[in-house]
Design an enzyme around this catalytic site. Sequence first.
Site, PDB file in Angstrom:
ATOM      1  N   ASP A   8       0.810  -1.240   0.000  1.00  0.00           N
ATOM      2  CA  ASP A   8       0.000   0.000   0.000  1.00  0.00           C
ATOM      3  C   ASP A   8       0.838   1.283   0.000  1.00  0.00           C
ATOM      4  OD1 ASP A   8      -1.334  -2.288   1.130  1.00  0.00           O
ATOM      5  OD2 ASP A   8      -2.948  -0.991   1.846  1.00  0.00           O
ATOM      6  N   GLU A  39      -4.221   1.939  -2.954  1.00  0.00           N
ATOM      7  CA  GLU A  39      -5.490   2.427  -2.371  1.00  0.00           C
ATOM      8  C   GLU A  39      -5.312   3.664  -1.496  1.00  0.00           C
ATOM      9  OE1 GLU A  39      -7.622   0.401   0.625  1.00  0.00           O
ATOM     10  OE2 GLU A  39      -5.874   0.114   1.893  1.00  0.00           O
ATOM     11  N   ASN A  40      -4.083   3.934  -1.034  1.00  0.00           N
ATOM     12  CA  ASN A  40      -3.853   5.100  -0.168  1.00  0.00           C
ATOM     13  C   ASN A  40      -2.922   6.118  -0.821  1.00  0.00           C
ATOM     14  OD1 ASN A  40      -3.514   2.423   1.928  1.00  0.00           O
ATOM     15  ND2 ASN A  40      -5.181   3.842   2.308  1.00  0.00           N
ATOM     16  N   ASN A  67     -10.384  -1.312   0.340  1.00  0.00           N
ATOM     17  CA  ASN A  67     -11.564  -0.659   0.902  1.00  0.00           C
ATOM     18  C   ASN A  67     -11.595   0.850   0.629  1.00  0.00           C
ATOM     19  OD1 ASN A  67      -9.304  -1.019   2.776  1.00  0.00           O
ATOM     20  ND2 ASN A  67     -10.501   0.280   4.147  1.00  0.00           N
ATOM     21  N   HIS A  68     -10.464   1.424   0.255  1.00  0.00           N
ATOM     22  CA  HIS A  68     -10.438   2.863  -0.061  1.00  0.00           C
ATOM     23  C   HIS A  68     -10.656   3.155  -1.549  1.00  0.00           C
ATOM     24  CE1 HIS A  68      -9.401   4.475   3.861  1.00  0.00           C
ATOM     25  NE2 HIS A  68      -8.525   3.488   4.015  1.00  0.00           N
ATOM     26  N   HIS A 157      -6.780  -8.388   0.592  1.00  0.00           N
ATOM     27  CA  HIS A 157      -6.828  -7.105   1.314  1.00  0.00           C
ATOM     28  C   HIS A 157      -7.700  -7.287   2.551  1.00  0.00           C
ATOM     29  CE1 HIS A 157      -6.036  -2.807   1.177  1.00  0.00           C
ATOM     30  NE2 HIS A 157      -7.243  -2.631   1.680  1.00  0.00           N
ATOM     31  N   HIS A 182      -3.357  -4.117   3.349  1.00  0.00           N
ATOM     32  CA  HIS A 182      -4.337  -3.370   4.156  1.00  0.00           C
ATOM     33  C   HIS A 182      -3.865  -3.041   5.573  1.00  0.00           C
ATOM     34  CE1 HIS A 182      -8.118  -1.870   5.798  1.00  0.00           C
ATOM     35  NE2 HIS A 182      -8.065  -2.770   6.748  1.00  0.00           N
TER      36      HIS A 182
HETATM   37 FE   LIG Z   1      -4.038   0.486   2.771  1.00  0.00          FE
HETATM   38 FE   LIG Z   2      -7.233  -1.001   3.075  1.00  0.00          FE
END
Ligand SMILES: [Fe+2]
Ligand SMILES: [Fe+2]
Length: 265
Positions: A8, A39-40, A67-68, A157, A182
């Site tokens: 990530d 995702e981040n 999830n993001h 994740h 994650h």
């Molecule tokens: Fe993340």
């Molecule tokens: Fe995540």
Amino acid sequence: MNILFVGDIFGSAGRRIVREHIGHIRQAHAVELVIINAENAAGGFGLTPQLAEELFDLGADVLTTGNHVWDKRELIDYMNAAPADCHERGRRIVRPANLQPGVPGWGVYEGQTQSGVDYAVVQLQGCVFMNTTNDPFHAVDAQLKGITAKVIVVDMHAEATSEKVAMGWHLDGRVTAVLGTHTHIPTADERILPGGTAFQTDVGMSGPYDSVIGVEKDLVLHKFLTGMPGKFEAAKGNPKMCATLVTCDPATGRASHIQRIMLGE
Ligand SMILES: [Fe+2]
Ligand SMILES: [Fe+2]
């Protein structure tokens, strides 16, 4: 064949440290396939089309999310603009395959390396301590039925180590690698499972480690100490790139070696 999976990327510090190291890692290990969890990448929350372009320019073949994935809504248009059967950059972003039916994007990408090896990247999201999704175990079984490539990398994740370890065993011998993302903390349990699947519970964050999993530590401490809500911001200090290198036989997809990489400034 060597596959590089970057954990990530968190905010500008994560992007900078990955930019600094990815070139020499790719060269030193003759990496054929680069997968980055992004995702981040946008300040800790989601991914923008512009940052996706930057990561593709750095050599990413596929970007995974988590999830993001919907934090930056412009990413939806970028993904939707790419038809399902194309290989454009927007199509090479995947989100968890076990989200509710009808959501944008795709949970699987199938492509071919420059040397002609077919591969697939699948992303799943855990059910334990996370937002509601469909069961990732049956979802991945269904996805694998439609994949003809031998080289298959699964980004699991998830929050719970147990769910990630269980997924490793569930897929052992059926995919090249199951790599966790994650939780943003690299785990030291990388191994080749008996069936030939490379496994690691979490690749770890590529981002600022003077933080609480990427977020400015004072803001998180304030929340823990007072219970009061506050705006989270990406930290900057002590950036490290966390990635995992998997070596596999391109003909069978079986992994033979897995190696953790953690590089700072
Ligand atoms: Fe993340
Ligand atoms: Fe995540």
